[in-house]
Design a protein around this motif. Sequence first.
Motif, PDB file in Angstrom:
ATOM      1  N   LYS A  76       3.879  73.005  14.458  1.00 25.90           N
ATOM      2  CA  LYS A  76       3.279  72.152  14.100  1.00 25.90           C
ATOM      3  C   LYS A  76       3.625  72.770  12.352  1.00 25.90           C
ATOM      4  CE  LYS A  76       0.395  68.984  16.708  1.00 25.90           C
ATOM      5  NZ  LYS A  76      -1.125  69.086  17.025  1.00 25.90           N
ATOM      6  N   LYS A  77       2.767  73.733  12.073  1.00 23.83           N
ATOM      7  CA  LYS A  77       2.804  74.442  10.705  1.00 23.83           C
ATOM      8  C   LYS A  77       4.044  73.903  10.706  1.00 23.83           C
ATOM      9  CE  LYS A  77       1.150  78.814   8.136  1.00 23.83           C
ATOM     10  NZ  LYS A  77       0.919  80.381   8.690  1.00 23.83           N
ATOM     11  N   GLY A  78       5.234  75.323  11.181  1.00 23.19           N
ATOM     12  CA  GLY A  78       6.658  75.069  10.619  1.00 23.19           C
ATOM     13  C   GLY A  78       7.235  73.399   9.883  1.00 23.19           C
ATOM     14  N   MET A  79       6.507  72.592  11.371  1.00 21.74           N
ATOM     15  CA  MET A  79       7.288  71.172  11.053  1.00 21.74           C
ATOM     16  C   MET A  79       6.794  70.787   9.452  1.00 21.74           C
ATOM     17  SD  MET A  79       9.834  70.289  13.053  1.00 21.74           S
ATOM     18  CE  MET A  79       9.623  68.972  12.651  1.00 21.74           C
ATOM     19  N   ALA A  80       5.541  71.432   9.513  1.00 20.53           N
ATOM     20  CA  ALA A  80       4.469  70.702   7.589  1.00 20.53           C
ATOM     21  C   ALA A  80       5.156  71.416   6.771  1.00 20.53           C
ATOM     22  CB  ALA A  80       3.086  70.842   7.831  1.00 20.53           C
ATOM     23  N   GLU A  81       5.495  72.535   6.185  1.00 17.86           N
ATOM     24  CA  GLU A  81       6.402  72.992   5.956  1.00 17.86           C
ATOM     25  C   GLU A  81       7.665  72.531   5.395  1.00 17.86           C
ATOM     26  OE1 GLU A  81       6.426  77.558   6.722  1.00 17.86           O
ATOM     27  OE2 GLU A  81       4.271  78.077   6.965  1.00 17.86           O
ATOM     28  N   GLU A  82       8.356  72.233   6.727  1.00 16.66           N
ATOM     29  CA  GLU A  82      10.349  71.880   5.916  1.00 16.66           C
ATOM     30  C   GLU A  82       9.557  71.074   6.371  1.00 16.66           C
ATOM     31  OE1 GLU A  82      12.621  69.970   9.546  1.00 16.66           O
ATOM     32  OE2 GLU A  82      12.837  72.536  10.009  1.00 16.66           O
ATOM     33  N   ASP A  83       8.221  69.537   5.704  1.00 17.02           N
ATOM     34  CA  ASP A  83       8.524  68.439   5.433  1.00 17.02           C
ATOM     35  C   ASP A  83       8.347  68.907   3.353  1.00 17.02           C
ATOM     36  OD1 ASP A  83       9.082  66.840   8.166  1.00 17.02           O
ATOM     37  OD2 ASP A  83       7.091  66.577   7.790  1.00 17.02           O
ATOM     38  N   THR A  84       7.207  69.744   3.293  1.00 15.06           N
ATOM     39  CA  THR A  84       6.953  69.933   1.848  1.00 15.06           C
ATOM     40  C   THR A  84       8.103  70.094   1.360  1.00 15.06           C
ATOM     41  OG1 THR A  84       6.017  72.215   2.865  1.00 15.06           O
ATOM     42  CG2 THR A  84       4.541  70.568   2.029  1.00 15.06           C
ATOM     43  N   ASN A  85       9.476  71.371   2.325  1.00 21.92           N
ATOM     44  CA  ASN A  85      10.453  71.848   0.977  1.00 21.92           C
ATOM     45  C   ASN A  85      11.036  71.172   1.525  1.00 21.92           C
ATOM     46  OD1 ASN A  85       8.901  74.803   1.021  1.00 21.92           O
ATOM     47  ND2 ASN A  85      10.131  74.928   2.845  1.00 21.92           N
ATOM     48  N   ALA A  86      11.345  69.808   2.302  1.00 18.59           N
ATOM     49  CA  ALA A  86      12.085  68.759   2.176  1.00 18.59           C
ATOM     50  C   ALA A  86      11.779  67.866   0.129  1.00 18.59           C
ATOM     51  CB  ALA A  86      12.379  68.199   2.861  1.00 18.59           C
ATOM     52  N   ALA A  87      10.219  67.636   0.049  1.00 12.24           N
ATOM     53  CA  ALA A  87       9.905  66.699  -0.824  1.00 12.24           C
ATOM     54  C   ALA A  87      10.049  67.204  -2.099  1.00 12.24           C
ATOM     55  CB  ALA A  87       8.499  66.867  -0.569  1.00 12.24           C
ATOM     56  N   ASN A  88       9.868  69.494  -2.196  1.00  9.88           N
ATOM     57  CA  ASN A  88      10.457  69.400  -3.345  1.00  9.88           C
ATOM     58  C   ASN A  88      11.598  70.478  -3.493  1.00  9.88           C
ATOM     59  OD1 ASN A  88       7.879  68.445  -4.275  1.00  9.88           O
ATOM     60  ND2 ASN A  88       6.324  69.831  -3.298  1.00  9.88           N
ATOM     61  N   PRO A  89      12.472  69.981  -3.411  1.00 13.74           N
ATOM     62  CA  PRO A  89      13.725  70.835  -3.372  1.00 13.74           C
ATOM     63  C   PRO A  89      13.828  71.536  -4.674  1.00 13.74           C
ATOM     64  CG  PRO A  89      14.221  68.708  -4.333  1.00 13.74           C
ATOM     65  CD  PRO A  89      12.975  68.990  -3.959  1.00 13.74           C
ATOM     66  N   ALA A  90      14.302  72.967  -4.001  1.00 11.62           N
ATOM     67  CA  ALA A  90      14.396  73.930  -5.552  1.00 11.62           C
ATOM     68  C   ALA A  90      15.375  73.908  -5.879  1.00 11.62           C
ATOM     69  CB  ALA A  90      14.643  75.611  -4.394  1.00 11.62           C
ATOM     70  N   GLN A  91      15.427  74.667  -7.550  1.00 12.00           N
ATOM     71  CA  GLN A  91      15.809  74.184  -8.420  1.00 12.00           C
ATOM     72  C   GLN A  91      17.005  75.223  -8.297  1.00 12.00           C
ATOM     73  OE1 GLN A  91      15.681  71.097 -10.438  1.00 12.00           O
ATOM     74  NE2 GLN A  91      13.940  70.604  -9.413  1.00 12.00           N
ATOM     75  N   PRO A  92      19.005  75.028  -8.270  1.00 16.92           N
ATOM     76  CA  PRO A  92      19.138  76.029  -8.919  1.00 16.92           C
ATOM     77  C   PRO A  92      18.942  77.034 -10.041  1.00 16.92           C
ATOM     78  CG  PRO A  92      20.258  74.007  -9.807  1.00 16.92           C
ATOM     79  CD  PRO A  92      18.798  73.332  -8.592  1.00 16.92           C
ATOM     80  N   SER A  93      19.246  78.001  -9.676  1.00 12.43           N
ATOM     81  CA  SER A  93      18.542  79.219 -10.790  1.00 12.43           C
ATOM     82  C   SER A  93      19.995  78.768 -11.980  1.00 12.43           C
ATOM     83  CB  SER A  93      19.209  80.422 -10.281  1.00 12.43           C
ATOM     84  OG  SER A  93      20.126  80.669  -9.897  1.00 12.43           O
ATOM     85  N   GLU A  94      21.038  78.507 -12.044  1.00 11.71           N
ATOM     86  CA  GLU A  94      22.022  78.775 -12.673  1.00 11.71           C
ATOM     87  C   GLU A  94      22.499  77.082 -12.625  1.00 11.71           C
ATOM     88  OE1 GLU A  94      26.442  80.598 -11.772  1.00 11.71           O
ATOM     89  OE2 GLU A  94      23.920  81.837 -11.738  1.00 11.71           O
ATOM     90  N   PRO A  95      23.119  76.737 -13.789  1.00 10.76           N
ATOM     91  CA  PRO A  95      24.239  74.776 -13.870  1.00 10.76           C
ATOM     92  C   PRO A  95      25.050  75.383 -13.072  1.00 10.76           C
ATOM     93  CG  PRO A  95      24.093  76.051 -15.990  1.00 10.76           C
ATOM     94  CD  PRO A  95      23.107  76.781 -15.076  1.00 10.76           C
ATOM     95  N   VAL A  96      25.089  73.678 -12.261  1.00 12.65           N
ATOM     96  CA  VAL A  96      26.581  74.426 -11.890  1.00 12.65           C
ATOM     97  C   VAL A  96      27.722  73.734 -12.544  1.00 12.65           C
ATOM     98  CG1 VAL A  96      27.485  72.196 -10.143  1.00 12.65           C
ATOM     99  CG2 VAL A  96      25.375  72.550  -9.592  1.00 12.65           C
ATOM    100  N   ARG A  97      28.904  74.246 -12.405  1.00 16.76           N
ATOM    101  CA  ARG A  97      29.877  74.063 -13.766  1.00 16.76           C
ATOM    102  C   ARG A  97      31.195  73.608 -12.741  1.00 16.76           C
ATOM    103  NH1 ARG A  97      30.168  80.665 -14.222  1.00 16.76           N
ATOM    104  NH2 ARG A  97      27.655  80.749 -14.820  1.00 16.76           N
ATOM    105  N   THR A  98      31.173  72.421 -13.458  1.00 16.87           N
ATOM    106  CA  THR A  98      33.062  72.742 -12.635  1.00 16.87           C
ATOM    107  C   THR A  98      34.484  72.870 -13.743  1.00 16.87           C
ATOM    108  OG1 THR A  98      32.568  70.689 -14.024  1.00 16.87           O
ATOM    109  CG2 THR A  98      31.886  69.919 -12.645  1.00 16.87           C
ATOM    110  N   LEU A  99      35.305  72.601 -12.799  1.00 17.19           N
ATOM    111  CA  LEU A  99      36.683  73.378 -13.123  1.00 17.19           C
ATOM    112  C   LEU A  99      37.369  71.561 -13.842  1.00 17.19           C
ATOM    113  CD1 LEU A  99      38.161  75.749 -10.113  1.00 17.19           C
ATOM    114  CD2 LEU A  99      36.861  76.032 -12.854  1.00 17.19           C
ATOM    115  N   ASP A 100      38.462  71.488 -14.903  1.00 19.87           N
ATOM    116  CA  ASP A 100      38.763  71.287 -15.401  1.00 19.87           C
ATOM    117  C   ASP A 100      40.233  70.971 -14.746  1.00 19.87           C
ATOM    118  OD1 ASP A 100      36.707  70.197 -16.753  1.00 19.87           O
ATOM    119  OD2 ASP A 100      38.036  71.374 -18.637  1.00 19.87           O
ATOM    120  N   HIS A 101      40.841  69.945 -14.029  1.00 20.77           N
ATOM    121  CA  HIS A 101      42.124  70.163 -13.403  1.00 20.77           C
ATOM    122  C   HIS A 101      43.383  69.641 -14.427  1.00 20.77           C
ATOM    123  CE1 HIS A 101      40.034  68.569  -9.458  1.00 20.77           C
ATOM    124  NE2 HIS A 101      39.454  68.038 -10.024  1.00 20.77           N
TER     125      HIS A 101
END
Length: 80
Positions: free
Chosen positions: A40-65
């Motif tokens: 139950k504790k693990g399921m509760a922690e999973e629900d809180t992690n899904a509600a508050n997703p972690a922010q990426p440490s650096e922005p996403v980079r895209t490549l020009d075609h």
Amino acid sequence: MGGASIWHWIVVGLLVVLLFGRGKISDMMGDVAKGIKAFKKGMAEEDTNAANPAQPSEPVRTLDHQSTSTTSATSDHKVG
């Protein structure tokens, strides 16, 4: 025929207690309770992690075609 009466279950219960002992059965039930609490504790922690997703440490980079490289490769081949 084949029906289980109350006496059947009493005998089975006594055999289980004799084979495993009262202490071992209570220990197993305690372990089951700890496992359920951990689940139950693990399921509760999973629900809180899904509600508050972690922010990426650096922005996403895209490549020009580069579409010019594919057109130049096809223009080099001449049919003749």
